[in-house]
Write an enzyme that holds these catalytic residues in place. Structure first.
Site, PDB file in Angstrom:
ATOM      1  N   SER A   1     -97.384 -73.782   8.233  1.00 37.83           N
ATOM      2  CA  SER A   1     -98.642 -73.035   8.275  1.00 37.83           C
ATOM      3  C   SER A   1     -98.315 -71.564   8.458  1.00 37.83           C
ATOM      4  O   SER A   1     -97.211 -71.214   8.902  1.00 37.83           O
ATOM      5  CB  SER A   1     -99.504 -73.525   9.443  1.00 37.83           C
ATOM      6  OG  SER A   1    -100.687 -72.753   9.568  1.00 37.83           O
TER       7      SER A   1
ATOM      8  N   TYR B   1    -100.223 -76.104  18.358  1.00 39.93           N
ATOM      9  CA  TYR B   1    -100.130 -76.193  16.900  1.00 39.93           C
ATOM     10  C   TYR B   1     -99.209 -75.103  16.367  1.00 39.93           C
ATOM     11  O   TYR B   1     -98.341 -75.363  15.517  1.00 39.93           O
ATOM     12  CB  TYR B   1    -101.531 -76.065  16.300  1.00 39.93           C
ATOM     13  CG  TYR B   1    -101.572 -76.079  14.788  1.00 39.93           C
ATOM     14  CD1 TYR B   1    -101.479 -77.280  14.087  1.00 39.93           C
ATOM     15  CD2 TYR B   1    -101.706 -74.902  14.057  1.00 39.93           C
ATOM     16  CE1 TYR B   1    -101.516 -77.306  12.696  1.00 39.93           C
ATOM     17  CE2 TYR B   1    -101.750 -74.917  12.669  1.00 39.93           C
ATOM     18  CZ  TYR B   1    -101.658 -76.124  12.003  1.00 39.93           C
ATOM     19  OH  TYR B   1    -101.691 -76.140  10.631  1.00 39.93           O
TER      20      TYR B   1
END
Length: 258
Positions: free
Chosen positions: A149, A163
């Site tokens: 990401s 995350y």
């Protein structure tokens, strides 16, 4: 271009019909690969039916990829059905059906929440990669694509510390592993999606996508095409890298202006 034709691929986290994993699986299949897909629930069999391919081209099995025995079982079953795994797309993570995804400020996060977030986003990637590597090294060919990401490696969001840590860890693991296996014909790369419109996207995330230079959120297929390229034979001299797919969002300082 020979691409991925005739190769066997596993795509994890492919349970959502509108997700990046399933979009990637469809693209791999259309490009001539044999594709095994997995998710944590039986809905993966619905995705298999939607692929519309015979048992010699596509395979599905639900598995909890935080459990080593289930990872081994998945790889063994996929290879029995489709042949030796030559491509792995580690897409599982972010959310897990039936799980309480941790969020909020780091100072208020429980240890269990932290461990869970690392497990579904990073440990799954480690276990799957470790399971397929020996065969790839022995055959002197492999493509490993990690769905990282921009969050973590390049930018941060308040309340997403676990995350971000997992996705940054994925990139660090990718770089180290690329050095370890580069001489064995195995490449290891990341895709770094930005704001992508999926079934789980919030309205705030969709709005953020509208403020990218491209002016809209990305689609799962647009991320899938990046993964398809990194999984191809033509990407043989690219390893240890992250290909950002974010509509140019990280290049701009002002993100909310007119």
């Amino acid at each position: 271009m020979s691409g991925v034709a005739g190769r066997t691929a596993i795509v994890t986290g492919a349970g959502s019909a509108d997700g990046i994993g399933f979009a990637t699986a469809r693209l791999l299949l259309a490009a001539g690969a044999r594709v095994a897909i997995t998710s944590t629930t039986e809905r993966i069999h619905d995705r298999l039916a939607e692929l519309g391919a015979g048992p010699d081209r596509a395979f599905a099995l639900p598995a909890d990829l935080t459990v080593p025995a289930q990872v081994t079982g998945l790889v063994d079953a996929a290879e029995a059905a489709l042949g030796p795994v030559e491509i792995l797309v580690n897409n599982a993570g972010m959310t897990q059906v039936g799980g309480d995804v941790p969020g909020g400020r780091l100072s208020e996060m429980s240890e269990a929440g932290w461990d869970y977030g690392i497990a579904i986003n990073l440990k799954t990637c480690f276990l799957m990669t470790r399971a397929v590597l020996p065969g790839m090294i022995a055959r002197r060919y492999g493509r490993i694509v990690q769905m990282s990401s921009v969050t973590g490696p390049l930018v941060g969001i308040a309340g997403s510390s676990v995350y971000a840590a997992a996705k940054a860890g994925m990139l660090g693991m990718t770089r180290a592993l690329a050095i370890e296996v580069g001489s064995s014909g195995v490449t290891v790369n990341c895709v770094g999606p930005g704001w992508i419109r999926t079934a789980s996207s919030s309205e705030a995330e969709i709005t953020a996508g509208r403020h990218t230079p491209v002016g809209r959120p990305g689609t799962p297929a647009e991320v899938g095409h990046a993964a398809l390229f990194l999984a191809s034979e033509e990407a043989s001299y690219i390893t240890g890298q992250m290909l950002v797919v974010d509509g140019g969002n990280i290049i701009q300082e002002y993100k909310g202006g007119s």
